[in-house]
Structure formats: structure tokens, C-alpha cells
Motif scaffolding. Structure first.
Motif, PDB file in Angstrom:
ATOM      1  N   ASP A  85       0.818  -1.211   0.000  1.00 29.05           N
ATOM      2  CA  ASP A  85       0.000   0.000   0.000  1.00 29.05           C
ATOM      3  C   ASP A  85       0.852   1.262   0.000  1.00 29.05           C
ATOM      4  OD1 ASP A  85      -2.346  -1.492   0.033  1.00 29.05           O
ATOM      5  OD2 ASP A  85      -2.556  -1.405   2.222  1.00 29.05           O
ATOM      6  N   VAL A  86       1.929   1.275   0.779  1.00 25.55           N
ATOM      7  CA  VAL A  86       2.733   2.497   0.896  1.00 25.55           C
ATOM      8  C   VAL A  86       3.915   2.514  -0.061  1.00 25.55           C
ATOM      9  CG1 VAL A  86       2.068   2.754   3.310  1.00 25.55           C
ATOM     10  CG2 VAL A  86       4.237   1.642   2.757  1.00 25.55           C
ATOM     11  N   GLY A  87       4.126   1.436  -0.802  1.00 24.54           N
ATOM     12  CA  GLY A  87       5.200   1.402  -1.794  1.00 24.54           C
ATOM     13  C   GLY A  87       6.570   1.150  -1.201  1.00 24.54           C
ATOM     14  N   ALA A  88       6.654   0.213  -0.260  1.00 24.06           N
ATOM     15  CA  ALA A  88       7.934  -0.179   0.319  1.00 24.06           C
ATOM     16  C   ALA A  88       8.190  -1.652  -0.002  1.00 24.06           C
ATOM     17  CB  ALA A  88       7.935   0.040   1.832  1.00 24.06           C
ATOM     18  N   ILE A  98      19.753  -7.272   6.481  1.00 26.71           N
ATOM     19  CA  ILE A  98      18.949  -6.839   5.333  1.00 26.71           C
ATOM     20  C   ILE A  98      17.467  -6.855   5.674  1.00 26.71           C
ATOM     21  CG2 ILE A  98      18.329  -7.403   2.951  1.00 26.71           C
ATOM     22  CD1 ILE A  98      21.234  -8.599   2.712  1.00 26.71           C
ATOM     23  N   ALA A  99      17.036  -7.852   6.433  1.00 32.84           N
ATOM     24  CA  ALA A  99      15.625  -7.916   6.842  1.00 32.84           C
ATOM     25  C   ALA A  99      15.266  -6.731   7.736  1.00 32.84           C
ATOM     26  CB  ALA A  99      15.345  -9.237   7.566  1.00 32.84           C
ATOM     27  N   TYR A 100      16.142  -6.392   8.676  1.00 36.05           N
ATOM     28  CA  TYR A 100      15.897  -5.224   9.523  1.00 36.05           C
ATOM     29  C   TYR A 100      15.868  -3.950   8.681  1.00 36.05           C
ATOM     30  CZ  TYR A 100      16.172  -7.352  14.178  1.00 36.05           C
ATOM     31  OH  TYR A 100      15.910  -8.079  15.324  1.00 36.05           O
ATOM     32  N   ALA A 101      16.743  -3.870   7.683  1.00 38.38           N
ATOM     33  CA  ALA A 101      16.755  -2.696   6.806  1.00 38.38           C
ATOM     34  C   ALA A 101      15.421  -2.559   6.077  1.00 38.38           C
ATOM     35  CB  ALA A 101      17.908  -2.798   5.812  1.00 38.38           C
ATOM     36  N   ARG A 105       9.951   4.072   7.721  1.00 35.11           N
ATOM     37  CA  ARG A 105      10.254   5.407   7.199  1.00 35.11           C
ATOM     38  C   ARG A 105       9.210   5.835   6.184  1.00 35.11           C
ATOM     39  NH1 ARG A 105      12.847   7.519   2.759  1.00 35.11           N
ATOM     40  NH2 ARG A 105      13.897   9.513   3.096  1.00 35.11           N
ATOM     41  N   GLN A 106       8.863   4.940   5.266  1.00 32.75           N
ATOM     42  CA  GLN A 106       7.882   5.262   4.231  1.00 32.75           C
ATOM     43  C   GLN A 106       6.498   5.487   4.834  1.00 32.75           C
ATOM     44  OE1 GLN A 106       8.848   5.739   1.148  1.00 32.75           O
ATOM     45  NE2 GLN A 106       6.828   6.185   0.302  1.00 32.75           N
ATOM     46  N   ALA A 107       6.102   4.649   5.772  1.00 34.57           N
ATOM     47  CA  ALA A 107       4.791   4.773   6.400  1.00 34.57           C
ATOM     48  C   ALA A 107       4.687   6.051   7.222  1.00 34.57           C
ATOM     49  CB  ALA A 107       4.515   3.560   7.284  1.00 34.57           C
ATOM     50  N   SER A 108       5.787   6.457   7.846  1.00 28.70           N
ATOM     51  CA  SER A 108       5.780   7.686   8.629  1.00 28.70           C
ATOM     52  C   SER A 108       5.424   8.882   7.753  1.00 28.70           C
ATOM     53  CB  SER A 108       7.157   7.901   9.269  1.00 28.70           C
ATOM     54  OG  SER A 108       7.161   9.054  10.082  1.00 28.70           O
ATOM     55  N   LEU A 109       5.941   8.889   6.526  1.00 26.96           N
ATOM     56  CA  LEU A 109       5.612   9.957   5.580  1.00 26.96           C
ATOM     57  C   LEU A 109       4.169   9.824   5.100  1.00 26.96           C
ATOM     58  CD1 LEU A 109       8.895   9.844   3.447  1.00 26.96           C
ATOM     59  CD2 LEU A 109       8.299  11.536   5.198  1.00 26.96           C
ATOM     60  N   GLY A 160      18.416  11.391   8.792  1.00 25.30           N
ATOM     61  CA  GLY A 160      17.816  11.370   7.458  1.00 25.30           C
ATOM     62  C   GLY A 160      18.207  10.161   6.629  1.00 25.30           C
ATOM     63  N   LEU A 161      18.817   9.174   7.252  1.00 25.33           N
ATOM     64  CA  LEU A 161      19.277   7.973   6.542  1.00 25.33           C
ATOM     65  C   LEU A 161      18.124   7.324   5.781  1.00 25.33           C
ATOM     66  CD1 LEU A 161      21.744   6.024   6.207  1.00 25.33           C
ATOM     67  CD2 LEU A 161      20.878   4.804   8.215  1.00 25.33           C
ATOM     68  N   VAL A 162      18.261   7.182   4.468  1.00 28.56           N
ATOM     69  CA  VAL A 162      17.149   6.671   3.656  1.00 28.56           C
ATOM     70  C   VAL A 162      17.075   5.153   3.661  1.00 28.56           C
ATOM     71  CG1 VAL A 162      17.050   8.700   2.167  1.00 28.56           C
ATOM     72  CG2 VAL A 162      18.522   6.771   1.518  1.00 28.56           C
ATOM     73  N   ASN A 163      18.209   4.496   3.892  1.00 26.76           N
ATOM     74  CA  ASN A 163      18.217   3.035   3.949  1.00 26.76           C
ATOM     75  C   ASN A 163      19.337   2.600   4.865  1.00 26.76           C
ATOM     76  OD1 ASN A 163      18.760   0.160   3.268  1.00 26.76           O
ATOM     77  ND2 ASN A 163      17.202   0.500   1.692  1.00 26.76           N
ATOM     78  N   LEU A 164      19.022   1.729   5.795  1.00 23.56           N
ATOM     79  CA  LEU A 164      19.980   1.268   6.788  1.00 23.56           C
ATOM     80  C   LEU A 164      21.229   0.661   6.147  1.00 23.56           C
ATOM     81  CD1 LEU A 164      20.152   1.137   9.867  1.00 23.56           C
ATOM     82  CD2 LEU A 164      19.056  -1.110   9.757  1.00 23.56           C
TER      83      LEU A 164
END
Length: 469
Positions: A274-277, A333-336, A343-347, A385-389
Motif C-alpha cells: 500500500d505504501v510502496g515499500a 537486510i531484513a531489519y533494513a 520510514r515510508q509509512a511515517s511519511l 535522514g538515513l534513507v536506507n539502513l
């Protein structure tokens, strides 16, 4: 009689233990359960000096609560929560706080917040992780809802929460409306992925090397002293070491290979779409639980469908070492993926989630607690502001040294016909994310061919369409 500081409705294992946790920290607790026997049972087992007040109607329950009333609902998610809210609402006043501590779907929490907003009743959706032991001795708590409610509840929630190694309580205000239950949902999605990756590791070593459950327990116990240290690795060793009293065999070998689920992992995968992640490893874990449920079909298919028959010929010690690295890499990678979804859902939902704080409150008490969470907390503190872990220096460097082991382990699984869906999706996500160019250009050309969906070019701006025939 002095009134209670908080009331707990629903005295199943979690509600029972949370009530005792509050009481142990000096709070007077009112108790109510739909079936009175559970209330009587808890009181019968309590010590005479424990500050527990049994009540046998909602009217009596509410009358015993200090104002503003603080009520923790520990009832089954779904309609039972709505029914209890409806029953309580006429008995409550503006400023009273209702806390839903179950695994409610976050959109249900959003709806309930809207329903109660104009009544003045403060509705809190609070994720709780740690199982029955955590509920009693200190869980990780994820409360979301009105900030006014958090200010009222914070002292007592900090008291009962688990404490990290630095002494910090594993609780913080998550965000408005359904934020607390959303974060708990994603927490559970990460939990699904972590468990699947551990299961694949167990499956590979058991089948490739012919190791017994007790030998595997030794391996996991040793790994729990390494970078892999976590609650799930710890209990894996304990599960593998448990002997079945009836047969004398390792108990794990006597358990049917069907993994059940309550839905939070599925919700995580659905919402990611739904949120595109992208959360392929979480989705793979859900898929593997679904596949495990087709036990009868799998038994039949095992007699019909062919696969590799060769045995592993390599060095056992090397495979164990490679698998340890592969498990850690795929876990990162799973945690990332999970943090990327948050992060996406927060926006998307306006939750304003603080990812460093989420990782910090998962460091103790919860099911996914792990040494790795300290690194995750530090990564987001260093770069909010890290976009990906995966781009954080510590993760980038570890994966640079571990990704080859992940590739080797997946190859071995493929050669032996051992399903490695979790690890395979983790590696594919890693390789896709680090690819400057993906074959999506071909997909977009196909879409334009059959549906005139247009495309963009790499050499100039604009939207283009081609008459392909």
C-alpha cells in the motif's frame, strides 16, 4: 478503600502478568474479566499485601479507578475491542484514558481514535512485545495516540518497561493515532523474517551435515556469544536442546512442520504494498508459513516432484562459518527492509516516527531484541535522514565482508534442494538496491507496447509513447 491507579480488563496470560508488573512497581491495580473466575483465580494466587482490587462489573471497575481513569484493555483484537469500548464509553468522562494493548490492526486503531476524539476520551493504541515473561518482568512498549495521554502514562510505563543495558526504559511516545500499533505490526513482520532466516539456517545445517538437534543447539549457543546475539538465537538453542519426555528424542523433531500465524506478518506485507515499500524477506517468511500449512500436499508432492539428490561434500566447519555470516547478513537486510517500511509509512500517515528511538526501545524486553539493535540505533542517531539502513557505514562495511558468504550458502541450498526463500530474497533485495540500472526499462517498454502507458528517456526530459508495430 483507596482507588486504583490503573485498571486492567482481560486477565489472560498477558493481562494477568501486566497487572502483576504494575502492582510490583507500587501501583494499585483494579481487575476485571468477562468471566469472573479468572479474576478470583488471580486474587487467590496473590499475596495478602498485594494492591489488587477485584471487580465483577464494569460499573464497579470504573468506580474503583482514580480520575482521570487509566484503563488497559487486554482483550482479543477485533470486535471484542469495539464491544468493550461501547460498554465502557457511557461510564467514562473526558480526560479518561483507554489503552488497547492487544495486536489490533492499526487502521482499526485509527478508526477508534476518530470515534472517541469528540468525546474527550483519550484513546491509546499500544504495542506490547515480550510475551508472557516480558509482560511480567518488563516488556517493550510502543504507545501511540494523544500526546496528552502519553504525558499522563509515561511515569508508570517507564516503571514497568524493560530496561536496556544502559538503564534506559524500553518505551517512548511513538506518534499520533495508530502509530503505536503500526510500529508493533512492523516489529512483528521483522520477527517473522528473523525466525524464517533462523529456520533456514537450522534446515540447511541439519540436512547438509546431518547434525542432531543437540549438536545444532551447541552451534546456536556459541553464535549467541557473537554478533548474532539475540533473544531468538538464545531460545533457538534452548528449543533444540529440549528432550521429549515421552520418546526421549529431541522435542523439536517431534513437532509437526506447520507454522501458524496470527496475521501481523501478513498485515505488514500487505501494507508495504500500500505504501510502496519493498519488504521481500518479510513477505517470504509469510509465504513459507503459508506453504508449511499445505502439509498433506507437500507429502504427496515429495513423492512426485524430483529434485537434487547429491550430498554436501565440503568441509563442515567451513559451512558452519559461512552460515553464521550468511545469517547475520540476511538478518541485517531484513531489519533494513522493516526500517525502510517504517520510514515510508511515517511519511504516508504523518506519524513522524523517530527510527533511532524505535530501535532503542527494541533493545530489551521484546522478541526481536538483539545486539544488532545497538548498531541500528547508532546509525539513525548519527544520520536521522538515513534513507536506507544498508547505507550506514557499519552496515555497508559488514555486508561488504559478509555478502559472499550469503551467496555461497544460498548456492549450497540450491544444490541440495533445500528451500532458502528468506535468504534468497534478502540477497536479491541487496543486489537490487545496489544496482545502478535494473531491467525495469524493458518492463516499461512492454507496458507502453500493450497499454500505451508511456515511458521516460535517459537522454532528455519528457513523457514519451511509441507506436511499436
Amino acid at each position: 478503600m483507596k482507588k486504583a491507579d490503573i485498571g486492567v480488563i482481560g486477565l489472560g496470560v498477558m493481562g494477568h502478568n501486566l497487572a502483576l508488573n504494575f502492582e510490583r512497581h507500587g501501583y494499585r491495580v483494579a481487575l476485571y474479566n468477562r468471566t469472573a473466575e479468572k479474576t478470583r483465580s488471580l486474587l487467590a494466587s496473590a499475596k495478602p499485601d498485594q494492591q489488587l482490587i477485584g471487580t465483577y462489573s464494569l460499573e464497579e471497575f470504573c468506580a474503583h479507578l482514580e480520575r482521570p481513569r487509566r484503563i488497559l484493555l487486554m482483550v482479543q483484537a477485533g470486535k471484542p475491542v469495539d464491544d468493550m469500548i461501547s460498554a465502557l464509553q457511557p461510564l467514562l468522562e473526558p480526560g479518561d484514558i483507554l489503552i488497547d494493548g492487544g495486536n489490533s490492526y492499526f487502521l482499526d486503531t485509527e478508526r477508534r481514535h476518530e470515534t472517541l476524539k469528540d468525546t474527550g476520551i483519550l484513546y491509546v493504541g499500544m504495542g506490547i512485545s515480550g510475551g508472557e515473561e516480558g509482560a511480567l518482568w518488563g516488556p517493550s512498549l510502543m504507545p501511540g495516540g494523544p500526546y496528552q495521554a502519553w504525558e499522563n502514562l509515561a511515569p508508570m510505563l517507564r516503571d514497568i518497561a524493560a530496561k536496556a543495558e544502559d538503564g534506559e526504559p524500553c518505551v517512548d511516545y511513538i506518534g499520533p493515532r495508530g502509530a503505536g500499533h503500526y510500529v508493533k505490526m512492523v516489529h512483528n513482520g521483522i520477527e517473522y523474517a528473523d525466525m524464517q532466516l533462523i529456520a533456514e539456517t537450522y534446515h540447511l545445517l541439519k540436512n547438509a551435515l546431518g547434525l542432531s538437534a543437540y549438536q545444532l543447539a551447541d552451534i546456536f549457543e556459541k553464535w549467541n556469544q557473537s554478533e548474532l546475539q539475540s533473544y531468538l538465537i538464545q531460545i533457538t538453542a534452548e528449543v533444540l536442546r529440549k528432550r521429549d519426555d515421552e520418546t526421549g528424542h529431541p522435542l523439536v523433531d517431534m513437532i509437526l512442520d506447520e507454522a501458524q500465524q496470527k496475521g501481523t506478518g501478513k498485515w505488514t506485507s500487505q501494507n508495504a504494498l500500500d505504501v510502496g515499500a519493498a519488504v521481500p524477506t518479510i513477505s517470504a517468511a509469510v509465504d513459507m508459513r503459508i506453504l508449511s500449512a499445505f502439509k498433506h500436499e507437500r507429502v504427496q508432492a515429495s513423492r512426485i516432484l524430483s529434485g537434487p539428490t547429491k550430498a554436501y561434500q565440503g568441509d563442515p566447519a567451513n559451512l558452519i562459518n559461512l552460515t553464521q555470516q550468511a545469517l547475520y547478513a540476511s538478518k541485517m537486510i531484513a531489519y533494513a527492509q522493516g526500517m525502510g517500511l517504517l520510514r515510508q509509512a511515517s511519511l504516508e500517515y504523518g506519524y513522524d516516527l523517530k527510527l533511532d528511538r524505535l530501535a532503542a526501545i527494541w533493545r530489551a524486553g521484546c522478541i526481536i531484541r538483539a545486539r544488532l539493535l545497538g548498531d541500528i540505533t547508532a546509525a539513525y542517531q548519527s544520520d536521522p535522514g538515513l534513507v536506507n539502513l544498508l547505507l550506514a557505514p557499519a552496515f555497508r562495511d559488514t555486508l561488504a565482508s559478509h555478502h559472499q558468504a550469503l551467496r555461497e550458502v544460498i548456492k549450497i541450498g540450491i544444490d541440495l534442494g533445500i528451500p532458502m526463500m528468506g535468504m534468497s530474497t534478502a540477497l536479491a533485495y541487496y543486489d537490487a538496491y545496489r544496482s545502478e540500472r535494473l531491467p525495469a526499462n524493458l518492463i516499461q517498454a512492454q507496458r507502453d507496447y500493450f497499454g500505451a502507458h508511456t515511458y521516460r528517456r535517459i537522454d532528455r526530459d519528457g513523457i514519451f509513447h511509441t507506436e511499436w508495430t
